[in-house]
Design a protein around this motif. Sequence first.
Motif, PDB file in Angstrom:
ATOM      1  N   UNK A   1     -38.327  -9.519  55.539  1.00 13.26           N
ATOM      2  CA  UNK A   1     -39.348  -9.112  56.507  1.00 13.26           C
ATOM      3  C   UNK A   1     -39.966  -7.744  56.199  1.00 13.26           C
ATOM      4  N   UNK A   2     -39.184  -6.878  55.499  1.00 14.47           N
ATOM      5  CA  UNK A   2     -39.715  -5.540  55.177  1.00 14.47           C
ATOM      6  C   UNK A   2     -40.939  -5.592  54.268  1.00 14.47           C
ATOM      7  N   UNK A   3     -41.137  -6.763  53.607  1.00 12.15           N
ATOM      8  CA  UNK A   3     -42.294  -6.844  52.708  1.00 12.15           C
ATOM      9  C   UNK A   3     -43.591  -6.574  53.463  1.00 12.15           C
ATOM     10  N   UNK A   4     -43.674  -7.099  54.670  1.00 16.09           N
ATOM     11  CA  UNK A   4     -44.945  -6.966  55.391  1.00 16.09           C
ATOM     12  C   UNK A   4     -44.804  -6.421  56.810  1.00 16.09           C
ATOM     13  N   UNK A   5     -43.602  -5.960  57.175  1.00 11.31           N
ATOM     14  CA  UNK A   5     -43.460  -5.419  58.540  1.00 11.31           C
ATOM     15  C   UNK A   5     -42.798  -4.057  58.520  1.00 11.31           C
ATOM     16  N   UNK A   6     -43.404  -3.103  59.223  1.00 11.66           N
ATOM     17  CA  UNK A   6     -42.814  -1.753  59.291  1.00 11.66           C
ATOM     18  C   UNK A   6     -42.063  -1.528  60.600  1.00 11.66           C
ATOM     19  N   UNK A   7     -42.175  -2.490  61.515  1.00 10.61           N
ATOM     20  CA  UNK A   7     -41.433  -2.409  62.783  1.00 10.61           C
ATOM     21  C   UNK A   7     -40.880  -3.790  63.065  1.00 10.61           C
ATOM     22  N   UNK A   8     -39.813  -3.828  63.821  1.00 11.04           N
ATOM     23  CA  UNK A   8     -39.289  -5.130  64.258  1.00 11.04           C
ATOM     24  C   UNK A   8     -39.937  -5.445  65.605  1.00 11.04           C
ATOM     25  N   UNK A   9     -40.356  -6.702  65.828  1.00 17.49           N
ATOM     26  CA  UNK A   9     -40.978  -7.004  67.131  1.00 17.49           C
ATOM     27  C   UNK A   9     -40.078  -6.653  68.320  1.00 17.49           C
ATOM     28  N   UNK A  10     -38.732  -6.778  68.127  1.00 19.54           N
ATOM     29  CA  UNK A  10     -37.825  -6.411  69.241  1.00 19.54           C
ATOM     30  C   UNK A  10     -38.024  -4.968  69.659  1.00 19.54           C
ATOM     31  N   UNK A  11     -38.349  -4.098  68.687  1.00 20.68           N
ATOM     32  CA  UNK A  11     -38.497  -2.662  69.003  1.00 20.68           C
ATOM     33  C   UNK A  11     -39.509  -2.438  70.121  1.00 20.68           C
ATOM     34  N   UNK A  12     -40.527  -3.286  70.174  1.00 21.28           N
ATOM     35  CA  UNK A  12     -41.590  -3.061  71.157  1.00 21.28           C
ATOM     36  C   UNK A  12     -41.603  -4.143  72.239  1.00 21.28           C
ATOM     37  N   UNK A  13     -40.488  -4.887  72.301  1.00 22.73           N
ATOM     38  CA  UNK A  13     -40.317  -5.822  73.407  1.00 22.73           C
ATOM     39  C   UNK A  13     -40.816  -7.230  73.152  1.00 22.73           C
ATOM     40  N   UNK A  14     -41.083  -7.550  71.895  1.00 24.00           N
ATOM     41  CA  UNK A  14     -41.509  -8.917  71.589  1.00 24.00           C
ATOM     42  C   UNK A  14     -40.326  -9.694  71.066  1.00 24.00           C
ATOM     43  N   UNK A  15     -40.337 -11.007  71.326  1.00 22.32           N
ATOM     44  CA  UNK A  15     -39.204 -11.804  70.916  1.00 22.32           C
ATOM     45  C   UNK A  15     -39.145 -11.945  69.401  1.00 22.32           C
ATOM     46  N   UNK A  16     -40.278 -12.302  68.805  1.00 18.90           N
ATOM     47  CA  UNK A  16     -40.224 -12.563  67.363  1.00 18.90           C
ATOM     48  C   UNK A  16     -41.603 -12.426  66.721  1.00 18.90           C
ATOM     49  N   UNK A  17     -41.554 -12.396  65.390  1.00 20.98           N
ATOM     50  CA  UNK A  17     -42.784 -12.426  64.610  1.00 20.98           C
ATOM     51  C   UNK A  17     -43.355 -13.836  64.654  1.00 20.98           C
ATOM     52  N   UNK A  18     -44.677 -13.899  64.636  1.00 27.16           N
ATOM     53  CA  UNK A  18     -45.345 -15.173  64.700  1.00 27.16           C
ATOM     54  C   UNK A  18     -45.893 -15.527  63.315  1.00 27.16           C
ATOM     55  N   UNK A  19     -45.674 -16.746  62.893  1.00 29.04           N
ATOM     56  CA  UNK A  19     -46.268 -17.182  61.621  1.00 29.04           C
ATOM     57  C   UNK A  19     -47.252 -18.307  61.931  1.00 29.04           C
TER      58      UNK A  19
ATOM     59  N   UNK B   1     -51.962  -9.381  70.052  1.00 30.03           N
ATOM     60  CA  UNK B   1     -51.183 -10.606  69.775  1.00 30.03           C
ATOM     61  C   UNK B   1     -51.021 -10.850  68.274  1.00 30.03           C
ATOM     62  N   UNK B   2     -51.871 -10.243  67.448  1.00 35.27           N
ATOM     63  CA  UNK B   2     -51.709 -10.421  65.995  1.00 35.27           C
ATOM     64  C   UNK B   2     -50.906  -9.307  65.331  1.00 35.27           C
ATOM     65  N   UNK B   3     -50.427  -8.343  66.117  1.00 34.48           N
ATOM     66  CA  UNK B   3     -49.745  -7.185  65.505  1.00 34.48           C
ATOM     67  C   UNK B   3     -48.465  -7.602  64.792  1.00 34.48           C
ATOM     68  N   UNK B   4     -47.868  -8.701  65.236  1.00 35.07           N
ATOM     69  CA  UNK B   4     -46.670  -9.226  64.562  1.00 35.07           C
ATOM     70  C   UNK B   4     -46.907 -10.686  64.188  1.00 35.07           C
ATOM     71  N   UNK B   5     -48.037 -10.951  63.545  1.00 35.78           N
ATOM     72  CA  UNK B   5     -48.353 -12.310  63.112  1.00 35.78           C
ATOM     73  C   UNK B   5     -48.842 -12.239  61.667  1.00 35.78           C
ATOM     74  N   UNK B   6     -48.361 -13.167  60.848  1.00 32.06           N
ATOM     75  CA  UNK B   6     -48.804 -13.200  59.444  1.00 32.06           C
ATOM     76  C   UNK B   6     -49.378 -14.573  59.189  1.00 32.06           C
TER      77      UNK B   6
END
Length: 394
Positions: free
Chosen positions: A313-331, A295-300
């Motif tokens: 988003x490229x500053x801290x993410x190497x994948x987009x959450x959509x790529x792996x089926x998640x709706x969005x990044x969590x902050x 659950x923290x893989x796309x959370x900053x």
Amino acid sequence: METQSEKRVFIFDTTLRDGEQSPGASLRSHEKLQIAHQLAKLNVDIIEAGFPFSSQGDFDSVKRIAAEVEGPIIAGLARTTPQDIEATWDAVKVAKRPRIHTFIATSDIHIQAKFKKTRDEILVIARDMVTLAASKCKDIEFSAEDAGRTDREYLYKVLEAVIDAGATTVNIPDTVGYTIPEEYGKLIRDIKLHVPNIDKAVISTHCHDDLGMATANSLAGVLNGARQVECTINGIGERAGNAAMEEVVMAMRVRPAYFEGCFTEIRPAEFHTTSMLVSDLTGIPIQPNKAIVGRNAFAHESGIHQDGFLKGRDTYEIMHPHDVGLEKTNLPLGPRSGKAALKAKLVELGLSIQEETIPDLFDAFKLLADEKKFITDTDIANLAAPFLVSPHAV
Ligand code: KIV
Ligand code: ZN
């Protein structure tokens, strides 16, 4: 130079066999079928549906998956005994594309302690049982259990013999997760160099995670010529588990140049659903910091990261959450969050406040964040209430 099709890496999912060997993970037949359907949606190449000779329940569920799940090859595991091979064939033969996966240990530790036999005797058993399996099914996988600790020259001889006998895939298990990536990669490279008929079989990796190297070892195998990777969803499996499919697949997708164009046909947008399903049905929770599916893989959480992410988003993410089926990044908002994330949360919640009141709201937020582990949307709405431009602004 390898052609595009020679760069294709087959994904062999063993969630229902090795994964189910995780303590406490046992699944009922209808649950296995549900997972197998989801694995087909994920587009895995091979599903190892179980170990048919091990119990009537396993036999029945492998047979049901073989009959009902379309798309992937359906494999069943068998020891190198006629009874195991018969049972496995009976269970998988209804599949459009069945596979018998037979194995025997080849390391001296196993040969002496488990079998009390000689290397020559084991080689004969392996060859004869692959011959038997190949008389029933044209797709045969042979695994040299504990290959990671097997004498090299002997391993080459066993592999040559089973390929001659009809094995179409040879699997090189690091059964106890003992090897290190350079070492495992070299093992695969050496097999390619020293087994004379190796071009007649696909080389497969099967890495356990006892030293936390399963994913790295599998990928080292791919870089050195393996074209099948055995893995499980969420990395579940015997002891510390197996290589996690989501990690292996996403590494190749995120770093195609590094992996020299090697690719899989997996649909990664199904990872999130598959991961949750396996976790729910096995009862094995996903650690929050698990790569790709935690659950923290796309959370900053820290202010610096949140601010950087909001700027680009490229500053801290190497994948987009959509790529792996998640709706969005969590902050998530916490004590280390900054004004940028707080403002983004207000926008997300549709709350408008005067710009000049932001510092006061931020101070109130910081006081609360120091006291609470998780700041919820309701907390933010309550904090923001006195500052709203219009209490009903949405
Ligand atoms: O880890 C292992 O060696 C296995 C084999 C049965 C493939 O799971
Ligand atoms: Zn295993």
